[in-house]
Design an enzyme around this catalytic site. Structure first.
Site, PDB file in Angstrom:
ATOM      1  N   LYS A  76      -3.495  -0.542   2.633  1.00 16.88           N
ATOM      2  CA  LYS A  76      -3.614   0.816   2.085  1.00 16.88           C
ATOM      3  C   LYS A  76      -4.599   0.833   0.916  1.00 16.88           C
ATOM      4  O   LYS A  76      -4.604  -0.077   0.082  1.00 16.88           O
ATOM      5  CB  LYS A  76      -2.241   1.313   1.644  1.00 16.88           C
ATOM      6  CG  LYS A  76      -2.217   2.775   1.214  1.00 16.88           C
ATOM      7  CD  LYS A  76      -0.790   3.246   0.969  1.00 16.88           C
ATOM      8  CE  LYS A  76      -0.765   4.686   0.502  1.00 16.88           C
ATOM      9  NZ  LYS A  76       0.614   5.184   0.277  1.00 16.88           N
ATOM     10  N   SER A 151       1.247   9.662   1.666  1.00 13.81           N
ATOM     11  CA  SER A 151      -0.072   9.147   1.401  1.00 13.81           C
ATOM     12  C   SER A 151      -0.460   7.947   2.273  1.00 13.81           C
ATOM     13  O   SER A 151      -1.596   7.487   2.234  1.00 13.81           O
ATOM     14  CB  SER A 151      -0.192   8.747  -0.075  1.00 13.81           C
ATOM     15  OG  SER A 151       0.735   7.718  -0.403  1.00 13.81           O
ATOM     16  N   SER A 175       5.898   8.977   0.944  1.00 14.24           N
ATOM     17  CA  SER A 175       4.532   8.639   1.341  1.00 14.24           C
ATOM     18  C   SER A 175       4.422   7.711   2.537  1.00 14.24           C
ATOM     19  O   SER A 175       3.352   7.579   3.104  1.00 14.24           O
ATOM     20  CB  SER A 175       3.771   8.035   0.157  1.00 14.24           C
ATOM     21  OG  SER A 175       3.383   9.048  -0.744  1.00 14.24           O
TER      22      SER A 175
END
Length: 469
Positions: A76, A151, A175
């Site tokens: 990520k 996210s 997220s």
């Protein structure tokens, strides 16, 4: 053989047993990325193919390092990676190349993973829709006109499209649970502290966010959690790791699940979401679990007030310079500035009152877990929405008063750091995926994963591939 379609567990076993080579695995995933990633924009800052193939060849010659040995993983873009561009989705860091790895990257590498690139995320991870001015928008593999969530939207989309075998995510306000729901995969938010923080900034008050594993099965998620978990001697509140895949084969018979639905109407849900989750709960019942509808155990508005206060306080403390420096302010998204400015206006009394609410909810939840093995909520309040939106401004006519109110259903878990598995619940009449949160008491990570494993065996929703595959 489609190597990209294998589970991470099976792929690891085949590499270990010599049935497939690391180079073949790397080549297969890079071919898939080349064909599919331009359509969904899930993986960013992809390393050159020649470098990755050379690293795969070196891994073939080296001693096996761990479960992820030779497997391609994209990290990520909120995780710093040595020598690999890390932008945080911010134009302020568009060309930033770290000198060191964050803990998640270090642990992935130590387990043998080959880091191939990054997965896309919103700017600073704010908002559950993965778009930013550096890399653009990640699209949902099941509908290329819709959001993949966030996210950890890049991670979820990459998993669904078979661009990676497993993925790391992070979760403050859903997220990794929200994008898991949007993309028909699994996302696990571990008990807070099980996957430790890096020793940067505040590590005593910052207890709302955690890293966690994502995958196409609870078994893969459990194995990745075993790689990520365990104390960091430089940060407080650490918890010991374990082999989370060792005890997955547990029956659901007799397990009690409390269904919280829309929290007595407090959480607006788009039509069809509650019904799909109830259908998922019916699978648990078929497997022998007992599902009981629950009235709201705590005032939702109190949870929201506590959550938004503590979240704003932490954002203001960590990112105040983004608002105070005119040059940085001009390059920062308004949602982040709103968080900072709200936090700067808080008093110590405000923060203390928020923490008291949090403490009361933890105690109330603990009493519920005397009666239930797990509680359940939808993993999202809306279906994957049009990719051109910044966020859903209303749900069923109910106006959302902040950029993240539409994600409020994740707050009961996040506020008190409970272990939570987002499980795929299937597809609505609109053809879009949705998921459900299954969460338990502090420390019940293995038990929740085992419940998810039994459910997965009965459903295997991620095996319903996106149309683009």
């Amino acid at each position: 053989m489609d190597l990209t379609g294998l589970s991470a567990t099976e792929l690891s076993d085949r590499i270990a047993g010599g049935a497939v080579s690391v180079r073949d695995v790397m080549s297969a995933f890079l071919d898939r990325i080349e064909a599919i990633n331009p359509k969904i924009n899930a993986i960013v800052s992809l390393r050159p193919r020649a470098d990755l193939m050379a690293e795969a060849a070196a891994a073939e010659r080296s001693e096996r390092r761990g479960w992820l040995h030779g497997m391609p993983v994209a990290v990520k873009d909120l995780v710093a990676t040595k020598g690999l561009r890390t932008t945080y989705g911010s134009p302020l860091h568009a060309d930033f190349v770290p000198d060191t790895d964050d803990l998640v990257a270090r642990r992935l590498k130590a387990a043998g993973a080959i880091l191939i690139g990054k997965t896309n995320t919103p700017e600073w991870g704010h908002g559950s829709h993965s778009f930013n001015p550096v890399h653009g928008t990640t699209l949902n593999p099941y509908d290329l006109g819709r959001s993949a969530g966030g996210s950890s939207g890049g991670a979820a989309a990459a998993l669904a499209a078979r661009l990676v075998p497993v993925a790391d995510g992070s979760d403050m306000m859903g997220s990794l649970r929200n994008p898991a729901a949007f993309c028909n995969v699994y996302g696990f938010r571990p008990t807070w502290g099980l996957v430790p923080q890096d020793a940067e900034g505040d590590t005593f008050l910052s207890t709302l966010s955690t890293e966690g594993p994502m995958g196409r099965s609870p078994e893969d998620v459990a194995r990745l959690l075993s790689v990520l978990a365990g104390p960091n001697a430089e940060t407080p509140f650490g918890r010991p790791g374990e082999d989370f895949a060792a005890g997955l084969d547990q029956p659901l018979r007799g397990k009690r699940i409390g269904w919280l639905a829309d929290w007595g109407g407090a959480y607006a849900l788009e039509p069809g979401i509650a019904g799909l989750c109830e259908a998922a709960l019916a699978v648990f019942e078929t497997e022998g679990a007992i599902v009981e509808p629950l009235a709201p155990p705590f005032a939702a508005e109190d949870l929201w007030r506590s959550w938004t206060t503590l979240r704003a306080m932490l954002n203001a403390g960590a990112k105040a310079d983004l608002a105070s420096d005119p040059a940085k302010r001009a390059m920062t998204k308004p949602e982040t500035l709103w968080e900072i400015e709200r936090g700067l206006g808080l008093s110590a009394a405000d923060v203390y009152a928020a923490s008291v609410i949090r403490s009361r909810w933890y105690a109330a939840a603990a009493r519920l877990f005397h009666r239930f093995d797990a509680l359940a909520l939808p993993a999202a309040q809306v279906w994957p929405f049009p990719a051109e939106w910044r966020w859903p401004e209303a749900i069923g006519g109910r106006k959302m008063d902040t950029y993240h109110r539409w994600m409020e259903v994740v707050v009961p878990v996040s506020l008190i750091g409970l272990p939570c598995l987002a499980v795929p619940a299937g597809f609505g009449e609109n053809g879009l995926p949705m998921g459900m949160q299954l969460f338990g008491r502090t420390g019940a990570d293995a038990a929740i994963l085992a419940m998810g494993h039994a459910y997965h065996r009965a459903t295997d929703w991620p095996n319903r591939r996106p149309p683009l595959l």
